[in-house]
Enzyme design. Sequence first.
Site, PDB file in Angstrom:
ATOM      1  N   ALA A  88      43.985  32.870  49.144  1.00  0.00           N
ATOM      2  CA  ALA A  88      44.400  31.489  49.793  1.00  0.00           C
ATOM      3  C   ALA A  88      44.402  30.749  48.614  1.00  0.00           C
ATOM      4  O   ALA A  88      43.798  30.975  47.609  1.00  0.00           O
ATOM      5  CB  ALA A  88      43.666  31.196  50.954  1.00  0.00           C
ATOM      6  N   GLY A  98      42.386  36.047  50.837  1.00  0.00           N
ATOM      7  CA  GLY A  98      43.465  36.037  51.715  1.00  0.00           C
ATOM      8  C   GLY A  98      44.432  37.180  50.967  1.00  0.00           C
ATOM      9  O   GLY A  98      45.511  37.734  51.980  1.00  0.00           O
ATOM     10  N   GLU A 137      43.266  40.237  52.633  1.00  0.00           N
ATOM     11  CA  GLU A 137      43.719  40.080  54.117  1.00  0.00           C
ATOM     12  C   GLU A 137      45.132  40.400  54.506  1.00  0.00           C
ATOM     13  O   GLU A 137      45.576  41.027  55.316  1.00  0.00           O
ATOM     14  CB  GLU A 137      42.908  38.884  54.561  1.00  0.00           C
ATOM     15  N   GLU A 153      35.449  35.090  49.230  1.00  0.00           N
ATOM     16  CA  GLU A 153      35.146  33.579  49.398  1.00  0.00           C
ATOM     17  C   GLU A 153      33.869  33.041  49.355  1.00  0.00           C
ATOM     18  O   GLU A 153      33.653  31.886  48.989  1.00  0.00           O
ATOM     19  CB  GLU A 153      35.568  33.520  50.854  1.00  0.00           C
TER      20      GLU A 153
HETATM   21  C1  HXC Z   1      44.715  28.753  43.693  1.00  0.00           C
HETATM   22  C2  HXC Z   1      44.650  30.328  41.830  1.00  0.00           C
HETATM   23  C3  HXC Z   1      44.183  31.195  42.931  1.00  0.00           C
HETATM   24  C4  HXC Z   1      44.005  30.823  43.980  1.00  0.00           C
HETATM   25  C5  HXC Z   1      44.267  31.999  40.774  1.00  0.00           C
HETATM   26  N1  HXC Z   1      44.614  30.859  40.615  1.00  0.00           N
HETATM   27  N2  HXC Z   1      43.669  32.368  41.875  1.00  0.00           N
HETATM   28  N3  HXC Z   1      45.267  28.978  42.204  1.00  0.00           N
HETATM   29  N4  HXC Z   1      44.371  29.860  44.357  1.00  0.00           N
HETATM   30  N5  HXC Z   1      43.098  31.693  44.820  1.00  0.00           N
HETATM   31  C6  HXC Z   1      45.530  30.315  39.444  1.00  0.00           C
HETATM   32  C7  HXC Z   1      44.397  29.657  38.607  1.00  0.00           C
HETATM   33  O1  HXC Z   1      43.709  28.421  38.986  1.00  0.00           O
HETATM   34  C8  HXC Z   1      45.186  29.543  37.267  1.00  0.00           C
HETATM   35  O2  HXC Z   1      45.834  28.632  37.392  1.00  0.00           O
HETATM   36  C9  HXC Z   1      46.290  30.910  37.308  1.00  0.00           C
HETATM   37  O3  HXC Z   1      46.270  31.172  38.798  1.00  0.00           O
HETATM   38  C10 HXC Z   1      45.758  32.144  36.697  1.00  0.00           C
HETATM   39  O4  HXC Z   1      44.380  32.472  37.112  1.00  0.00           O
HETATM   40  P1  HXC Z   1      43.302  32.687  36.193  1.00  0.00           P
HETATM   41  O5  HXC Z   1      42.195  32.432  36.627  1.00  0.00           O
HETATM   42  O6  HXC Z   1      43.493  31.953  34.751  1.00  0.00           O
HETATM   43  O7  HXC Z   1      43.678  34.191  35.725  1.00  0.00           O
HETATM   44  P2  HXC Z   1      42.452  35.409  35.372  1.00  0.00           P
HETATM   45  O8  HXC Z   1      41.514  34.609  34.245  1.00  0.00           O
HETATM   46  O9  HXC Z   1      43.386  36.409  34.916  1.00  0.00           O
HETATM   47  O10 HXC Z   1      41.625  35.406  36.624  1.00  0.00           O
HETATM   48  C11 HXC Z   1      42.146  36.231  37.756  1.00  0.00           C
HETATM   49  C12 HXC Z   1      41.275  36.029  38.969  1.00  0.00           C
HETATM   50  C13 HXC Z   1      40.816  34.563  39.135  1.00  0.00           C
HETATM   51  C14 HXC Z   1      39.892  36.933  38.649  1.00  0.00           C
HETATM   52  C15 HXC Z   1      41.798  36.747  40.122  1.00  0.00           C
HETATM   53  O11 HXC Z   1      42.099  33.839  39.166  1.00  0.00           O
HETATM   54  C16 HXC Z   1      40.172  34.178  40.678  1.00  0.00           C
HETATM   55  O12 HXC Z   1      39.039  34.545  40.602  1.00  0.00           O
HETATM   56  N6  HXC Z   1      40.926  33.562  41.446  1.00  0.00           N
HETATM   57  C17 HXC Z   1      40.342  33.426  42.593  1.00  0.00           C
HETATM   58  C18 HXC Z   1      39.963  34.562  43.501  1.00  0.00           C
HETATM   59  C19 HXC Z   1      39.472  34.049  44.829  1.00  0.00           C
HETATM   60  O13 HXC Z   1      38.137  33.555  44.907  1.00  0.00           O
HETATM   61  N7  HXC Z   1      40.099  34.341  45.919  1.00  0.00           N
HETATM   62  C20 HXC Z   1      39.647  33.980  47.189  1.00  0.00           C
HETATM   63  C21 HXC Z   1      40.278  32.561  47.415  1.00  0.00           C
HETATM   64  S1  HXC Z   1      39.663  32.103  49.078  1.00  0.00           S
HETATM   65  P3  HXC Z   1      46.144  27.546  36.107  1.00  0.00           P
HETATM   66  O14 HXC Z   1      46.744  26.215  36.422  1.00  0.00           O
HETATM   67  O15 HXC Z   1      44.669  27.165  35.577  1.00  0.00           O
HETATM   68  O16 HXC Z   1      46.670  28.136  35.181  1.00  0.00           O
HETATM   69  C22 HXC Z   1      40.489  32.802  50.376  1.00  0.00           C
HETATM   70  C23 HXC Z   1      40.096  32.459  51.519  1.00  0.00           C
HETATM   71  C24 HXC Z   1      40.796  32.663  52.676  1.00  0.00           C
HETATM   72  O17 HXC Z   1      41.425  33.646  49.934  1.00  0.00           O
HETATM   73  C25 HXC Z   1      40.189  31.924  53.665  1.00  0.00           C
HETATM   74  C26 HXC Z   1      38.934  31.199  53.488  1.00  0.00           C
HETATM   75  C27 HXC Z   1      38.977  29.778  54.073  1.00  0.00           C
END
Ligand code: HXC
Length: 257
Positions: free
Chosen positions: A65, A108, A111, A131
């Site tokens: 998400a 997400g 999911e 998360e």
């Molecule tokens: C918003 C995101 C994002 C996300 C990545 N980006 N994941 N933006 N929401 N979930 C954006 C980054 O901010 C970045 O933007 C660009 O995408 C590239 O990501 P990087 O991190 O620079 O890439 P990398 O270093 O290759 O790492 C990839 C990654 C990392 C390991 C997947 O991005 C990551 O850990 N993302 C979050 C994963 C996560 O926690 N997902 C769960 C989300 S919560 P910029 O602008 O900096 O270039 C969820 C919850 C559902 O899903 C219900 C909860 C309420």
Amino acid sequence: DAYETILVERKGRTALLTLNRPKALNALNLQLMNEVVAAAEALDRDPEVGCVVITGSAKAFAAGADIKEMRPRSYMDMYLEDWFAAWDRLGRVRTPTVAAVAGYALGGGCELAMLCDILIAADTAVFGQPEIKLGVIPGIGGSQRLTRAVGKAKAMELCLTGRTMDAAEAERAGLVSRIVPADDLLAEALAVADTVAGMSAPVAMMAKEAVNRSFETTLAEGVHFERRLFHAVFATADQKEGMSAFVDKRPPEFTHR
Ligand code: HXC
């Protein structure tokens, strides 16, 4: 069909829905959620579509998400807007769906993949519910569907530690039906989808409904439900065609009726 965060293509009776926010690793913001759900429901209403493939990019199916969109929101915002509830509608689509997952399927993203009926992974796929590392928990069914797919042991560890699984572990655990080389992912997923789309559409819908019922009910009730649907397929033209084609030693020509 003026979508901005997804691409929708038709390939015969198969439809391909590609998540297309590459700069955000296909993070699932509200617009993308609404577009995926609207597109899937439109395809579900189209009798010419027999299977829908949902895919992302080589690097990310979806990295979760959209964290930037969620960060400032309050409890009341989330509750009153019933945040993520629209995703439930994807699970209610009757047409079979295939998730073709390469790269990150986190939060997400995992999911969303689990909302699909068949999950095919590239050898590059990474699954997880991280998360907890953000101070939240899964919100699109991850705690429930991951547990049903892989059991308590792995689901609990993934949800509590945020550890991810590679494709091999996901296949061993039963989360994905198979792993293919990344370069072949789309072709393999489309081939599976074409196979499904070539079956009788109403019968495929009933098969999907029967399998899904197993997650909602007791064994006796589930078998009863299956038996009723099994009797019902004898009301289709496609049952007569399928069995006649077998006896005549020819391929069936289903009319999806
Ligand atoms: C918003 C995101 C994002 C996300 C990545 N980006 N994941 N933006 N929401 N979930 C954006 C980054 O901010 C970045 O933007 C660009 O995408 C590239 O990501 P990087 O991190 O620079 O890439 P990398 O270093 O290759 O790492 C990839 C990654 C990392 C390991 C997947 O991005 C990551 O850990 N993302 C979050 C994963 C996560 O926690 N997902 C769960 C989300 S919560 P910029 O602008 O900096 O270039 C969820 C919850 C559902 O899903 C219900 C909860 C309420």
